[in-house]
Design a protein around this motif. Structure first.
Motif, PDB file in Angstrom:
ATOM      1  N   SER A 127      69.408 -27.130  64.294  1.00 35.83           N
ATOM      2  CA  SER A 127      70.196 -27.136  63.055  1.00 35.83           C
ATOM      3  C   SER A 127      71.559 -27.766  63.313  1.00 35.83           C
ATOM      4  N   ILE A 128      72.123 -28.288  62.244  1.00 33.32           N
ATOM      5  CA  ILE A 128      73.463 -28.870  62.305  1.00 33.32           C
ATOM      6  C   ILE A 128      74.291 -28.297  61.166  1.00 33.32           C
ATOM      7  N   GLN A 129      75.491 -27.865  61.513  1.00 34.35           N
ATOM      8  CA  GLN A 129      76.426 -27.361  60.513  1.00 34.35           C
ATOM      9  C   GLN A 129      77.771 -28.054  60.712  1.00 34.35           C
ATOM     10  N   ALA A 130      78.375 -28.448  59.615  1.00 36.24           N
ATOM     11  CA  ALA A 130      79.667 -29.145  59.679  1.00 36.24           C
ATOM     12  C   ALA A 130      80.734 -28.319  58.966  1.00 36.24           C
ATOM     13  N   TRP A 131      81.972 -28.504  59.378  1.00 39.20           N
ATOM     14  CA  TRP A 131      83.110 -27.907  58.692  1.00 39.20           C
ATOM     15  C   TRP A 131      84.226 -28.937  58.609  1.00 39.20           C
ATOM     16  N   ALA A 132      85.094 -28.765  57.630  1.00 41.00           N
ATOM     17  CA  ALA A 132      86.188 -29.724  57.436  1.00 41.00           C
ATOM     18  C   ALA A 132      87.430 -28.996  56.940  1.00 41.00           C
ATOM     19  N   THR A 133      88.554 -29.297  57.561  1.00 35.80           N
ATOM     20  CA  THR A 133      89.844 -28.787  57.104  1.00 35.80           C
ATOM     21  C   THR A 133      90.549 -29.911  56.372  1.00 35.80           C
ATOM     22  N   VAL A 134      90.741 -29.718  55.071  1.00 34.26           N
ATOM     23  CA  VAL A 134      91.217 -30.795  54.205  1.00 34.26           C
ATOM     24  C   VAL A 134      92.584 -30.437  53.625  1.00 34.26           C
ATOM     25  N   PRO A 135      93.575 -31.320  53.730  1.00 31.64           N
ATOM     26  CA  PRO A 135      94.881 -31.063  53.099  1.00 31.64           C
ATOM     27  C   PRO A 135      94.769 -31.140  51.584  1.00 31.64           C
ATOM     28  N   TYR A 136      95.731 -30.500  50.890  1.00 32.85           N
ATOM     29  CA  TYR A 136      95.701 -30.473  49.432  1.00 32.85           C
ATOM     30  C   TYR A 136      95.737 -31.882  48.831  1.00 32.85           C
ATOM     31  N   THR A 137      96.420 -32.788  49.496  1.00 31.10           N
ATOM     32  CA  THR A 137      96.533 -34.149  48.953  1.00 31.10           C
ATOM     33  C   THR A 137      95.177 -34.825  48.823  1.00 31.10           C
ATOM     34  N   GLU A 138      94.282 -34.563  49.786  1.00 28.90           N
ATOM     35  CA  GLU A 138      92.949 -35.170  49.731  1.00 28.90           C
ATOM     36  C   GLU A 138      92.129 -34.578  48.592  1.00 28.90           C
TER      37      GLU A 138
ATOM     38  N   SER B 183      90.070 -23.092  60.519  1.00 25.85           N
ATOM     39  CA  SER B 183      90.945 -22.202  59.750  1.00 25.85           C
ATOM     40  C   SER B 183      90.184 -21.554  58.599  1.00 25.85           C
ATOM     41  N   LYS B 184      90.799 -20.520  58.029  1.00 22.30           N
ATOM     42  CA  LYS B 184      90.178 -19.818  56.904  1.00 22.30           C
ATOM     43  C   LYS B 184      90.056 -20.712  55.674  1.00 22.30           C
ATOM     44  N   SER B 185      90.918 -21.715  55.581  1.00 21.03           N
ATOM     45  CA  SER B 185      90.888 -22.610  54.423  1.00 21.03           C
ATOM     46  C   SER B 185      89.893 -23.753  54.581  1.00 21.03           C
ATOM     47  N   SER B 186      89.224 -23.828  55.733  1.00 22.04           N
ATOM     48  CA  SER B 186      88.280 -24.925  55.967  1.00 22.04           C
ATOM     49  C   SER B 186      87.065 -24.816  55.048  1.00 22.04           C
ATOM     50  N   ILE B 187      86.499 -25.962  54.728  1.00 19.28           N
ATOM     51  CA  ILE B 187      85.256 -26.017  53.959  1.00 19.28           C
ATOM     52  C   ILE B 187      84.094 -25.917  54.945  1.00 19.28           C
ATOM     53  N   ILE B 188      83.282 -24.869  54.814  1.00 23.54           N
ATOM     54  CA  ILE B 188      82.136 -24.641  55.708  1.00 23.54           C
ATOM     55  C   ILE B 188      80.875 -25.054  54.965  1.00 23.54           C
ATOM     56  N   LEU B 189      80.181 -26.037  55.505  1.00 23.07           N
ATOM     57  CA  LEU B 189      78.973 -26.526  54.851  1.00 23.07           C
ATOM     58  C   LEU B 189      77.755 -25.711  55.269  1.00 23.07           C
ATOM     59  N   PRO B 190      76.725 -25.686  54.422  1.00 28.35           N
ATOM     60  CA  PRO B 190      75.503 -24.936  54.767  1.00 28.35           C
ATOM     61  C   PRO B 190      74.824 -25.516  56.015  1.00 28.35           C
ATOM     62  N   THR B 191      74.126 -24.630  56.715  1.00 29.73           N
ATOM     63  CA  THR B 191      73.363 -25.060  57.890  1.00 29.73           C
ATOM     64  C   THR B 191      72.160 -25.900  57.459  1.00 29.73           C
ATOM     65  N   LYS B 192      71.925 -27.009  58.165  1.00 32.70           N
ATOM     66  CA  LYS B 192      70.813 -27.897  57.820  1.00 32.70           C
ATOM     67  C   LYS B 192      69.867 -28.007  59.015  1.00 32.70           C
ATOM     68  N   TYR B 193      68.593 -27.625  58.815  1.00 33.62           N
ATOM     69  CA  TYR B 193      67.582 -27.760  59.871  1.00 33.62           C
ATOM     70  C   TYR B 193      67.084 -29.205  59.886  1.00 33.62           C
ATOM     71  N   ILE B 194      66.911 -29.756  61.100  1.00 32.61           N
ATOM     72  CA  ILE B 194      66.594 -31.188  61.195  1.00 32.61           C
ATOM     73  C   ILE B 194      65.235 -31.472  61.821  1.00 32.61           C
ATOM     74  N   ASP B 195      64.503 -30.441  62.299  1.00 32.09           N
ATOM     75  CA  ASP B 195      63.210 -30.725  62.927  1.00 32.09           C
ATOM     76  C   ASP B 195      62.111 -29.923  62.252  1.00 32.09           C
ATOM     77  N   ILE B 196      60.863 -30.258  62.570  1.00 33.19           N
ATOM     78  CA  ILE B 196      59.701 -29.689  61.899  1.00 33.19           C
ATOM     79  C   ILE B 196      59.534 -28.205  62.143  1.00 33.19           C
ATOM     80  N   LYS B 197      60.001 -27.695  63.269  1.00 35.06           N
ATOM     81  CA  LYS B 197      59.843 -26.280  63.619  1.00 35.06           C
ATOM     82  C   LYS B 197      61.104 -25.452  63.334  1.00 35.06           C
ATOM     83  N   LYS B 198      62.100 -26.074  62.746  1.00 36.77           N
ATOM     84  CA  LYS B 198      63.366 -25.414  62.426  1.00 36.77           C
ATOM     85  C   LYS B 198      63.990 -24.761  63.664  1.00 36.77           C
ATOM     86  N   ALA B 199      63.857 -25.445  64.771  1.00 41.80           N
ATOM     87  CA  ALA B 199      64.489 -24.959  65.992  1.00 41.80           C
ATOM     88  C   ALA B 199      65.883 -25.547  66.167  1.00 41.80           C
TER      89      ALA B 199
END
Length: 319
Positions: A170-181, A152-168
């Motif tokens: 990457s892992i990106q995470a997103w989270a949809t969090v309710p207001y209570t959290e 959703s548009k309200s989701s928290i989109i985390l920056p892309t993270k490269y995990i190997d030496i050649k930057k081939a």
């Protein structure tokens, strides 16, 4: 220019609620930033755990190419490959990046497994009821946890993270969090500041509204009423159509003199004997206070003071 006290009070209350809205916005933003930092830490922990689990399943051979560790030689099914890097790079970090590069060819990360690790780590950190997702990319091709790339548009989109030496990879995470959290993660100091401000502002607003209403509830036994006009004899206040009209004590008493002489002209001599019997400047004072009284009534044309030469003044009420 006279300022309407009621309007000034309402403006002050409105300003107070505006400040509260701004305070609430920045407090919520603080909580969201704190939660984002916590999710980033949990994502990194999930990546590290996934890496270690995959590394334990496969033997990765690497050996330094120099005393100052200017690079690594990696041996895999594809042969031996040399990878160079800056001398200032941390050795353990480089080993991890090189291992991730080799592992991607043999046992690449699973978005579903990393997402499950992320949820577990968030839960252990007190963050629940959160919908998360992982996007794993390898050489331009993307893989999604649960085969779902939507958020959703309200989701928290985390920056892309490269995990190997050649930057081939990457892992990106997103989270949809309710207001209570998000509220749960706000610092106690900020949370109670907002709550305290709200309680004080709410009490002041209710008291002001009640005070305004009580101001209109005039004791009729101490008043003179004439149509929509009420004169409070105790407080010497004049109300027209429920609005307070600002009058000086002398102007109030002068108006009362007119009202007590209905349909009759009040002469200058009557006014002089009533207010300034020994004052040589009484004519000037009479003229000044009559003008002030007329000015106070100008917004209410149904109430006027009529002046006639050689007769005096008369208070007129339109039917």
């Amino acid at each position: 220019m006279k300022i309407n006290a009621k309007l000034l009070l309402l403006a002050s209350i409105a300003l107070g609620w505006l400040i509260f809205s701004i305070l609430l916005y920045f407090t919520y933003k603080e909580g969201k930033n704190n939660l984002t930092d916590k999710i980033i830490d949990c994502v990194q922990d999930a990546i590290n755990t996934d890496y270690q689990e995959r590394l334990n399943k496969i033997l990765v051979l690497y050996r330094p190419t120099g005393r100052k560790i200017k690079g690594f030689q990696i041996e895999s099914e594809d042969g031996i490959e040399t990878i160079s890097f800056n001398e200032g790079t941390n050795q353990s970090a480089v080993e991890r990046l090189c291992n991730q590069y080799v592992l991607s060819k043999i046992l690449p990360p699973s978005p579903d497994e990393i997402n499950d690790l992320l949820k577990n780590k968030l839960k252990r950190n007190g963050v629940e009821n959160v919908r998360t997702g992982i996007i794993y990319s390898n050489n331009g091709k993307s893989f999604f946890s649960n085969s779902d790339s939507t958020y959703s548009k309200s989701s928290i989109i985390l920056p892309t993270k490269y995990i190997d030496i050649k930057k081939a990879q990457s892992i990106q995470a997103w989270a949809t969090v309710p207001y209570t959290e998000i509220i749960k993660i706000i610092s106690p100091k900020s949370f109670w500041s907002v709550v305290t401000y709200f309680i004080v502002l709410f009490i002041v607003s209710i008291s002001s509204i009640k005070g305004t209403k009580h101001g209109k509830q005039i004791n009729r036994s101490e008043c003179i009423e004439m149509g929509n006009m009420i004169l409070n004899l105790e407080s010497q206040n004049l109300y027209i159509n429920g609005n307070l009209c600002q009058l000086t004590p002398i102007d109030f008493r002068l108006l009362l003199l007119f009202i007590n002489s209905p349909n009759k002209f009040v002469t200058k001599e009557n006014i002089k004997n009533k207010f300034w019997p020994t004052d040589e400047n009484s004519d000037s004072k009479i003229h000044t206070h009559i003008s002030t009284l007329k000015s106070s009534l100008k917004d209410y044309p149904e109430y006027t003071i009529i002046t006639e030469i050689n007769k005096g003044y008369r208070f007129n009420v339109k039917e």
